[in-house]
Design a protein around this motif. Sequence first.
Motif, PDB file in Angstrom:
ATOM      1  N   ILE A   1      27.307  34.668 -29.632  1.00  0.00           N
ATOM      2  CA  ILE A   1      27.758  33.770 -28.561  1.00  0.00           C
ATOM      3  C   ILE A   1      26.885  33.969 -27.326  1.00  0.00           C
ATOM      4  O   ILE A   1      26.463  33.001 -26.676  1.00  0.00           O
ATOM      5  CB  ILE A   1      29.247  34.025 -28.226  1.00  0.00           C
ATOM      6  CG1 ILE A   1      30.125  33.677 -29.430  1.00  0.00           C
ATOM      7  CG2 ILE A   1      29.661  33.215 -26.998  1.00  0.00           C
ATOM      8  CD1 ILE A   1      31.579  34.085 -29.257  1.00  0.00           C
ATOM      9  N   ILE A   2      26.603  35.221 -27.005  1.00  0.00           N
ATOM     10  CA  ILE A   2      25.747  35.531 -25.855  1.00  0.00           C
ATOM     11  C   ILE A   2      24.368  34.904 -26.036  1.00  0.00           C
ATOM     12  O   ILE A   2      23.817  34.296 -25.107  1.00  0.00           O
ATOM     13  CB  ILE A   2      25.643  37.061 -25.675  1.00  0.00           C
ATOM     14  CG1 ILE A   2      26.967  37.610 -25.139  1.00  0.00           C
ATOM     15  CG2 ILE A   2      24.497  37.422 -24.737  1.00  0.00           C
ATOM     16  CD1 ILE A   2      27.044  39.120 -25.091  1.00  0.00           C
ATOM     17  N   VAL A   3      23.810  35.016 -27.225  1.00  0.00           N
ATOM     18  CA  VAL A   3      22.512  34.406 -27.513  1.00  0.00           C
ATOM     19  C   VAL A   3      22.559  32.901 -27.242  1.00  0.00           C
ATOM     20  O   VAL A   3      21.649  32.326 -26.639  1.00  0.00           O
ATOM     21  CB  VAL A   3      22.102  34.670 -28.981  1.00  0.00           C
ATOM     22  CG1 VAL A   3      20.889  33.818 -29.364  1.00  0.00           C
ATOM     23  CG2 VAL A   3      21.801  36.148 -29.195  1.00  0.00           C
ATOM     24  N   SER A   4      23.648  32.269 -27.651  1.00  0.00           N
ATOM     25  CA  SER A   4      23.741  30.809 -27.534  1.00  0.00           C
ATOM     26  C   SER A   4      23.831  30.336 -26.084  1.00  0.00           C
ATOM     27  O   SER A   4      23.465  29.201 -25.780  1.00  0.00           O
ATOM     28  CB  SER A   4      24.951  30.295 -28.322  1.00  0.00           C
ATOM     29  OG  SER A   4      26.178  30.603 -27.673  1.00  0.00           O
ATOM     30  N   PHE A   5      24.332  31.186 -25.186  1.00  0.00           N
ATOM     31  CA  PHE A   5      24.506  30.792 -23.787  1.00  0.00           C
ATOM     32  C   PHE A   5      23.337  31.208 -22.895  1.00  0.00           C
ATOM     33  O   PHE A   5      23.373  30.984 -21.687  1.00  0.00           O
ATOM     34  CB  PHE A   5      25.809  31.351 -23.219  1.00  0.00           C
ATOM     35  CG  PHE A   5      27.008  30.479 -23.483  1.00  0.00           C
ATOM     36  CD1 PHE A   5      27.289  29.386 -22.675  1.00  0.00           C
ATOM     37  CD2 PHE A   5      27.851  30.742 -24.551  1.00  0.00           C
ATOM     38  CE1 PHE A   5      28.389  28.576 -22.919  1.00  0.00           C
ATOM     39  CE2 PHE A   5      28.958  29.938 -24.807  1.00  0.00           C
ATOM     40  CZ  PHE A   5      29.231  28.852 -23.990  1.00  0.00           C
ATOM     41  N   GLN A   6      22.313  31.819 -23.473  1.00  0.00           N
ATOM     42  CA  GLN A   6      21.148  32.173 -22.659  1.00  0.00           C
ATOM     43  C   GLN A   6      20.429  30.904 -22.222  1.00  0.00           C
ATOM     44  O   GLN A   6      20.177  30.004 -23.016  1.00  0.00           O
ATOM     45  CB  GLN A   6      20.197  33.070 -23.449  1.00  0.00           C
ATOM     46  CG  GLN A   6      19.037  33.600 -22.609  1.00  0.00           C
ATOM     47  CD  GLN A   6      18.134  34.534 -23.393  1.00  0.00           C
ATOM     48  OE1 GLN A   6      17.910  34.335 -24.587  1.00  0.00           O
ATOM     49  NE2 GLN A   6      17.609  35.553 -22.736  1.00  0.00           N
ATOM     50  N   THR A   7      20.097  30.803 -20.964  1.00  0.00           N
ATOM     51  CA  THR A   7      19.394  29.634 -20.458  1.00  0.00           C
ATOM     52  C   THR A   7      17.949  29.651 -20.943  1.00  0.00           C
ATOM     53  O   THR A   7      17.411  30.713 -21.286  1.00  0.00           O
ATOM     54  CB  THR A   7      19.402  29.597 -18.918  1.00  0.00           C
ATOM     55  OG1 THR A   7      18.580  30.666 -18.433  1.00  0.00           O
ATOM     56  CG2 THR A   7      20.809  29.736 -18.363  1.00  0.00           C
ATOM     57  N   PRO A   8      17.282  28.515 -20.968  1.00  0.00           N
ATOM     58  CA  PRO A   8      15.869  28.518 -21.346  1.00  0.00           C
ATOM     59  C   PRO A   8      15.028  29.468 -20.495  1.00  0.00           C
ATOM     60  O   PRO A   8      14.067  30.057 -20.983  1.00  0.00           O
ATOM     61  CB  PRO A   8      15.456  27.059 -21.143  1.00  0.00           C
ATOM     62  CG  PRO A   8      16.719  26.290 -21.401  1.00  0.00           C
ATOM     63  CD  PRO A   8      17.805  27.148 -20.822  1.00  0.00           C
ATOM     64  N   ALA A   9      15.401  29.635 -19.219  1.00  0.00           N
ATOM     65  CA  ALA A   9      14.665  30.561 -18.348  1.00  0.00           C
ATOM     66  C   ALA A   9      14.897  32.008 -18.740  1.00  0.00           C
ATOM     67  O   ALA A   9      14.106  32.888 -18.385  1.00  0.00           O
ATOM     68  CB  ALA A   9      15.067  30.345 -16.892  1.00  0.00           C
TER      69      ALA A   9
END
Length: 232
Positions: free
Chosen positions: A114-122
């Motif tokens: 879930i954490i991986v999925s919410f990482q912003t492109p930046a």
Amino acid sequence: MTFSAHNLLLQFALGVLTASSAFAAIIGTNVPALPLSQARVDSLPEQSRADWTHYLARSKTNSLADRRFFADELQRNGITNVISPLPARSSGRIPLNNPSAWFASDDARRIAQIIVSFQTPAGGWSKNLDMTHHRRAPGELFAHGNASRFATPTDLDLPHDPSWNYVGTFDNGATITQLRFLAKVISAAGTNDITAFQKTFLRGLDYIFASQFPNGGWPQVWPMQGGYHDCV
């Protein structure tokens, strides 16, 4: 109590109230913090300008890339109504104090995904998100509405864009908490496949390095958002 003692108490109370009123008058109102701008950079000594100019350009590039990613995602999936993610208090209920063995569990890996999925492109994360519930879906914002529900026109925290607020921040433990959790999962994983977690962690470190000011500090929000969010 005698009349004279009562008089003394009354005078003391009046003195406290008078001092408090005077103190409040002195405080007045907060002066809005200035955003980091090219005009401010141009006023610096010449030897400092290049680094700050590059920093501003890096922030702008990453901000545009974040927004472009989301706009492309909406178009690619035919989404017209964006989804607001689930809010949570502070660092998003991410557990950091569980026993070491727990971080090798399926539940820990589920949260890591879930954490991986919410990482912003930046490379950063927003604050106050529930990152224990579900992976970010296409069209789901990277941040929920963090603006005050009781904001006034003079509020110093009014976002330029209410739908794009605190997208990448160190506020309330964000970004640092996600990286700490991923580090624990990676360390506990043994021979399990953790490539995605490692890539996300390293991209998060790149985010921290990219957002560091030339003078060594960090802004509250990056890419920069303006106002006091640009301050160390």
